[in-house]
Write a protein that holds these residues in place. Sequence first.
Motif, PDB file in Angstrom:
ATOM      1  N   GLU A 212      36.718  47.328  33.496  1.00  0.00           N
ATOM      2  CA  GLU A 212      35.753  46.358  33.998  1.00  0.00           C
ATOM      3  C   GLU A 212      34.403  47.018  34.277  1.00  0.00           C
ATOM      4  O   GLU A 212      33.349  46.383  34.141  1.00  0.00           O
ATOM      5  CB  GLU A 212      36.288  45.703  35.274  1.00  0.00           C
ATOM      6  CG  GLU A 212      37.492  44.790  35.033  1.00  0.00           C
ATOM      7  CD  GLU A 212      38.004  44.176  36.321  1.00  0.00           C
ATOM      8  OE1 GLU A 212      37.450  44.499  37.405  1.00  0.00           O
ATOM      9  OE2 GLU A 212      38.956  43.372  36.253  1.00  0.00           O
ATOM     10  N   LYS A 213      34.426  48.308  34.672  1.00  0.00           N
ATOM     11  CA  LYS A 213      33.175  49.012  34.965  1.00  0.00           C
ATOM     12  C   LYS A 213      32.901  50.150  33.995  1.00  0.00           C
ATOM     13  O   LYS A 213      31.789  50.640  33.922  1.00  0.00           O
ATOM     14  CB  LYS A 213      33.209  49.559  36.401  1.00  0.00           C
ATOM     15  CG  LYS A 213      33.278  48.481  37.464  1.00  0.00           C
ATOM     16  CD  LYS A 213      33.249  49.103  38.855  1.00  0.00           C
ATOM     17  CE  LYS A 213      33.303  48.019  39.929  1.00  0.00           C
ATOM     18  NZ  LYS A 213      33.292  48.599  41.303  1.00  0.00           N
ATOM     19  N   GLU A 227      40.194  52.836  43.001  1.00  0.00           N
ATOM     20  CA  GLU A 227      39.187  53.150  42.007  1.00  0.00           C
ATOM     21  C   GLU A 227      38.658  54.562  42.223  1.00  0.00           C
ATOM     22  O   GLU A 227      38.311  54.945  43.334  1.00  0.00           O
ATOM     23  CB  GLU A 227      38.034  52.147  42.065  1.00  0.00           C
ATOM     24  CG  GLU A 227      38.476  50.727  41.733  1.00  0.00           C
ATOM     25  CD  GLU A 227      37.314  49.779  41.606  1.00  0.00           C
ATOM     26  OE1 GLU A 227      36.169  50.272  41.591  1.00  0.00           O
ATOM     27  OE2 GLU A 227      37.531  48.570  41.526  1.00  0.00           O
TER      28      GLU A 227
END
Length: 237
Positions: A212-213, A227
């Motif tokens: 997602e990042k 994370e």
Amino acid sequence: MKEFFYKLAPIILAVSGFIFCICGFFVERYAPSNIHLLLWWGILFAQASTGVIVGKLMKKLYQHTNSDPLTGLRNRRYFDQKLADEIERYKRTKRPLSLAILDLDNFKKINDTYGHLEGDRVLIELSNILKTHTRAMDTVARWGGEEFAIILPETNIEGAKICAERIRNLVENCTSCYKITVCIGIASCAGDNMDVDRLIALTDQALYKAKEKKNQVVSIEGSLFIEGTGLLPFTPC
């Protein structure tokens, strides 16, 4: 020529053995007795030669069956069996076991911009990083396409994160890989109901979260995502 020999190796060895036996029979039956010693030396030499040939063929077959032809890493077939074996060992010994799955960020752009040959070169370079910066006991495999997997025996979730962050940092700072980055998902075995599918599913969830990042490590313990920040110390796994 080599491919032809490998394909026909069973027939060649069988026919050669049959012919040798026929020759041996006639020599034994009709040759003078002082030739018998020479015959047995010939049999010994033939057996030794056959053993070497069969051994090389088996080694070659093993390598082809269990290795990825582009990167030289283990392939998915070998990975699946190895992971199943490691999980069984985890259940017996309760020793920690972790799994990491890596995915190259925006790899399609490299193929589209520079061509597939350069894309292959990037995959080979990444494979070299993985082989160089993992332990001998770890299993590094090409998962498929631009995805790779690492089985980390004797490694808990914290150790796996340290190892993954080191790899992520090395890839990010690699000067010959078009500034590529990787996402890495990590999961560790927990509980007696762990199996191959469950561990892969957990790791895949962590990887999906990391993507997602991009350019980050995400680990999963139970239902919790953790994370990575890229700031973990680069110490051995």
